[in-house]
Design a protein around this motif. Structure first.
Motif: not given
Lengths: 337, 798
Positions: B516-537
């Motif tokens: 949600s911290w990334i969402e809070a930045l209201m980045l535009k579609d396609g911004d590379r910062r929206l493509k995050v690495l997710e933890l599996a656990n």
């Protein structure tokens, strides 16, 4: 002029000088006695008319007086000037100064810098590696196959793409050896991650790894280097002890303790009443690790060590809660200016 | 693992105190975490003197006793009405303490009568089997004393932390063997006889020889399942286990004693009276002793009867075939399973037991039979087993110990000092068979030391038995060489020094953040910062993705400080951000984040309260880049959606965007629950590395001027919207001779300047390198310049 007249002249002049309270008065005094038309100047001019013997005596008296007055004027001038500048200006000097605060480097980096500097003196250079790692570099190449119970020692964070967050800085050993030929002396600081969180564990923390490879580096040398490190870091009188331990990537393996800095070895809560604090793990590089890195274990030998930076910092600064490092409150950070 | 000293003494002639044994083991590599007495740990189990006994009618079967512990009087209730009388000294336990059965004692009130704890039976005191009797003492025993002190019961127990390579040490016998190796105190290796037995054929079949290396078993008939004798219960308790029934207790007892896990099947529940060790069938289900049904995969190893799996091999038995009250015939199993297979299944099913823990860490292949025989001995003695079968021992590929050669030279070279041959041989002979061979030894480890495989393992044995502490401490003799520090480290360090010098505190935030911290930045579609690495656990959702920007962490830092009474904060962070790549590894460049929150000046006598503004941030960035010797341009109006456009810049190095700076939008701050002014900047340091290398190679050193400078001022009125930067840019484009520096020294708006206009004052410094400039030539240049500025910007003199 009789000598008593001369003496009176001198006394009068000196008394007048002593009473002066301003620079302008002093200027007037200077003109009055030593100006072109001043008393002493005039008297000196009138010497010509005097007989030789008297001329000599009076002349010498007047010249001495002239010098005396000049000195007096100079001193008076200094006195008056200082009196002006030294006067109480009515400024409240107890007010605090205009703030020009410097900041501070984070204590964990302070410790990292210090350790790098200590090992730097011994010719260890700094190496780095990725924080997102593969299981191969983090475990397999370090002689920890996936079925090995030693994996339980390090609870791992996995990423959805199959990578992991490195659980220790040891993969940097492998990455560095694959890039560089021996001999080798490196320290490798960095962030590491473990699935663990409480007062003493943080899911992210810092380690520093060390590796020395040469033809004849021995276990006794490992003891020497690490003892030096401990005494440089915790003080000259620091006692150390070495205990056998187990790490899959070293053989023989060792843990180093230092005499508890809190109780001085008598036993307290911090050292669980043992008098000793565990500081680091180390050992002679396991031949399997050399093989994974392309070094010939029959030709090269060496040692590796690793330690937690937070632990060192907590011991060094007497910090009891690891979370303080990551809360970043100003008051805490200010302590490390 | 817990090792009671009294049990240890059955196997080795201990010539030291528990604390000394702990020290010896610790310094030998088996860390003793603690020496404690389980009796003491129970709590307040003390003698009390009975003062008065009454039998209130309401209490029916209970006696009410007024007792004293010498300091205070309290009441206790008991059902043992006939065993209490004034003057007796009895054992009692106070609320908050534990008793042998594992129960925590609480204060009880029965029909208005309080029982402040309870009287102790020998059983609850952990001293004997009697449960209905009260523990009593001679009448002259002082009250308020620990009953164990009175009875002189001392049971020191060592808590060992066994490293994963030393599965052999996970038993009392293992600890004794280890202590023998370290001290050479006399060791008593146990041995057991098989004895007579009836024939039992074609019962056991190993189908999966990769999973099971050895399977031994024995059928015992005439079993009586009941409570274990006290010594077994006590030892289990000392080791932290609970007694269940004699058969189960004996399997656990032998596992603790000898390290061999065992399992007892109720023979009559085994279909076809068969034991088949095989791979589980995909999807096969098994109800296990913990009451959980688990679905098995073909990787798992099971013990099956003719029809179904009856145990998950080496991990846990099945519920339906386990020993229960009334079991008459027991098939006892002792096996040696493949550690890897046990671990894989244990990990996959997330079930770990004392048994799997030991199998994963290698049990002694030659200890399997000993374990079986020891348990049979105990079952005969303590569980009434009368008829026993012959021992079944299926051992398809018997264990062959490795031969390891190590030369004396290698030992000395590795350890860094001279150890004589006799010592080397002596130490190794305590953990295996030694034969001197060609300037070295040929060594065969004892079968329980499965961890000894290569010469370096032997060197460790020699070193630790000799004593790490006795090995000399030397400095290495090594080739001298030097290496330049990593450039990246140099840059980080320089930035650290500059910013901490400018009053900024370095912070360290977590690399994983809340999505949600990334969402809070209201980045535009396609911004590379929206493509995050997710933890599996992840530990929790707020640490579940790898950060792609330092900004959210810094705002969180601001929040933490703001809510803990920090009115103004200047902070920076140097850390990695993480982007996915086509590869499994991430792209993880170093970024620099800068934060200014709240007040620049607050409650100071010399200044009005003032919050940070954009020029505070701009000034810091200008100084930073100037000190780094980089020409980074701060172009007004950032494209970042989370920054207030009118108070923001994008940072450019040439035509490459390398960062941004500006005031954070209120809506973003709201997401962080923060109501204070926040300015941030973020710089991609990776993009600066190459340019920095170039810039640092050629530092231009300025000398003090030889000839004086002269300045001219121009004050003019221009349109309010005109940006100073445009005037500077224009002046720069003119390439004015001798012009060294231009500064804007004053800006004024308001009367008498007309609305919509402003007055600006510029100061121009002129200097020639080779002579003192004449007034006239400067005037001429300056007039020409002023004219051009007026003309170009429609300005007029003031």
């Amino acid at each position: 002029m009789t000598s008593s007249e001369l003496e009176n002249l001198r006394k009068g002049a000196l008394e007048e000088l002593s009473k002066i309270e301003s620079l302008s008065e002093l200027e007037g005094f200077k003109v009055k006695f030593l100006g072109k038309k001043g008393v002493i100047t005039q008297k000196l001019k009138s010497l010509k008319s005097l007989p030789l013997e008297e001329k000599r005596q009076v002349g010498s008296f007047l010249n001495r007086l002239k010098e005396e007055l000049l000195r007096g004027i100079q001193n008076k001038e200094k006195e008056l000037l200082f009196k002006e500048e030294d006067r109480d200006l009515g400024i409240d000097l107890t007010l605090p100064g205009r703030k020009r605060a410097i900041g501070a480097i984070h204590p964990l980096n302070v410790v990292i810098n210090e350790l790098c500097e200590i090992f730097g003196r011994l010719g260890f250079s700094i190496a780095t590696g990725p924080e997102v790692e593969t299981e191969y570099y983090n475990f397999t190449a370090l002689n920890i196959p996936d079925w090995h119970p030693a994996r339980d020692m390090q609870a791992t964070f996995y990423l959805k793409n199959g990578a992991i967050l490195r659980t220790h800085t040891s993969p940097i050993q492998i990455r560095t050896m694959l890039k560089k030929k021996p001999p080798l002396r490196i320290v490798a600081p960095g962030k590491v991650y473990r699935y663990d969180a409480d007062v003493r564990h943080s899911p992210m923390f810092h380690q520093i790894e060390g590796l020395m490879v040469d033809k004849r580096v021995s276990f006794a040398d490992l003891k020497g280097i690490l003892t030096y490190f401990a005494q440089e870091t915790f003080g000259e009188g620091t006692r150390v002890r070495f205990r056998p331990s187990y790490f899959p990537f070293t053989e023989p393996s060792v843990e180093m303790d230092i005499g508890c800095v809190i109780c001085g070895g008598k036993g307290c809560r911090v050292c669980s009443h043992t008098g000793w604090l565990e500081i680091l793990g180390a050992g002679m590089v396991h031949p399997e690790v050399f093989k994974a890195a392309g070094y010939d274990p029959s030709e090269w030998q060496g040692f590796a060590f690793g330690m937690g930076i937070e632990r060192i910092a907590m011991i060094k600064y007497g910090i009891d809660d690891i979370r303080l490092f990551f809360e970043n409150h100003r008051n805490f950070l200010q302590s490390f200016k | 693992m817990r090792v009671p000293l009294s049990w240890l003494k059955e196997f080795i002639d201990v010539k030291a105190s528990a604390e000394e044994v702990a020290e010896i083991l610790t310094m030998g590599g088996i860390e003793v975490e603690e020496v404690f007495d389980p009796y003491e740990e129970l709590g307040e189990l003390i003698t009390v003197k009975v003062l008065e006994v009454s039998f209130p009618e309401k209490l029916k079967e209970l006696a009410l006793c007024r007792v004293t512990d010498g300091r205070q009087e309290f009441t206790l209730l008991t059902t043992a009405k006939d065993q209490v009388a004034p003057g007796l000294v009895l054992g009692a336990v106070k609320p908050g303490s534990m008793v042998f059965s594992g129960e925590k004692v609480e204060e009880k009130v029965v029909k208005g009568f309080k029982s402040y704890g309870m009287f102790l039976s020998p059983y609850e005191a952990g001293l004997g089997l009697e449960k209905d009797k009260l523990l009593s003492f001679p009448p002259d025993t002082p009250p308020g004393v620990s009953i164990y002190e009175v009875l002189k019961v001392v049971e020191p127990v060592l808590e060992l932390a066994i490293t994963p390579n030393r599965g052999d040490a996970l038993s009392i016998l293992g600890a004794a063997r280890e202590l023998y190796a370290l001290t050479k105190w006399e060791l008593r290796e146990p041995s057991f006889e098989e004895g007579e037995g009836f024939e039992l054929n074609e019962v056991v079949k190993i189908e999966d020889e990769d999973g099971c290396f050895r399977y031994t078993g024995r059928l015992l008939k005439g079993i009586e399942v009941r409570e274990s004798p006290f010594y077994i219960q006590k030892r289990l308790w000392l080791c932290g286990q609970r007694p269940i029934n004699n058969v189960v207790d004996i399997t656990n007892y032998v596992m603790l004693e000898l390290g061999q896990p065992l399992h007892a099947f109720d023979w009559e529940t085994l279909e076809g009276r068969k034991i088949i060790v095989r791979k589980a069938r995909e999807g096969e289900k098994l109800l296990m002793l913990d009451g959980v049904v688990r679905e098995l995969s073909s990787e798992d190893l099971v013990i099956a009867d003719a029809k179904r799996p009856v145990a998950l091999a080496g991990i846990m038995g099945g519920e339906e075939t386990g020993v229960r009250e009334g079991t008459k015939e027991v098939f006892l199993e002792a096996a040696w399973f493949n550690p890897k297979r046990i671990r894989r299944t244990s990990q996959r099913l997330k079930v770990s037991t004392d048994s799997s823990y030991r199998f994963e860490r290698c049990v002694d292949p030659e200890g399997v039979l000993k374990g079986l025989l020891r348990a049979c001995e105990l079952l005969k003695k303590e569980a009434g087993a009368k008829e026993v079968s012959r021992v079944i021992d299926v051992y398809p590929r018997p264990y062959k110990a490795p031969k390891i050669y190590v030369s004396f030279e290698r030992v000395n070279q590795y350890l860094g000092f001279e150890l004589n041959k006799e010592e080397v041989k002596e130490y190794l002979s305590r953990v295996g068979k030694v034969k001197e061979e060609k300037e070295g030894v040929e060594f065969i480890p004892f079968s329980y030391r499965q961890d000894l495989k290569i010469p370096e393992d032997l060197i460790e044995e020699i070193a630790r038995i000799y004593g790490y502490e006795k090995i000399p401490t030397t400095f290495p003799v090594a080739e001298l060489y030097a290496e330049a520090p990593l450039f990246e480290i140099k840059v980080l360090q320089k930035v650290r020094e500059i910013l901490s010098g400018l009053g900024f505190y370095e912070v360290v935030n977590y690399s994983f953040i809340d999505p949600s911290w990334i969402e809070a930045l209201m980045l535009k579609d396609g911004d590379r910062r929206l493509k995050v690495l997710e933890l599996a656990n992840p530990l929790s959702v707020n640490q579940s993705v790898m950060r792609t920007s330092l900004v959210p962490g810094l705002i969180e830092t601001a929040r933490i400080n703001y809510f803990r009474e920090v009115s103004g904060l200047k902070a920076f962070e140097l850390g990695k951000v993480f982007f996915p790549t086509d590869d499994v590894l991430a792209y993880e460049p170093y970024h620099l984040g800068i934060l200014m929150m709240g007040y620049r000046d607050k409650d100071e006598w010399y200044a009005e309260d003032a919050r940070f503004d954009i020029f505070d941030l701009k000034g810091v960035l200008e100084e930073l880049f100037s000190a780094l010797k980089l020409e980074v341009e701060l172009r007004p109006y950032s494209e970042e959606p989370f920054l207030k456009r009118g108070l923001s810049f994008d940072l450019y190095l040439g035509e490459k965007k390398v960062g941004f700076a500006g005031g954070v939008k209120n809506l973003v701050l709201k997401a962080f629950d923060l109501k204070e002014v926040v300015f941030v900047a973020e710089v991609d340091l990776e993009a600066l590395l190459e340019p920095l290398k170039d810039a640092w190679e050629k530092v231009e050193v300025k000398k003090p001027p030889k000839y004086p400078s002269t300045f001219r001022d121009v004050t003019c009125i221009v349109k309010k919207e005109l940006k100073i930067g445009e005037i500077f840019k224009y002046i720069k484009s003119l390439e004015v001779p001798w012009l060294e520096e231009v500064k804007c020294i004053k800006i004024y708006e308001g009367p008498p300047i007309p609305e919509g206009e402003k007055s600006i004052s510029l100061r121009f410094w002129y200097r020639a390198k080779d002579r003192t400039l004449k007034d006239e030539e400067v005037n001429q240049v300056q007039e020409e310049l002023a004219r051009k500025i007026f003309e170009h910007f429609g300005a007029r003199p003031r």
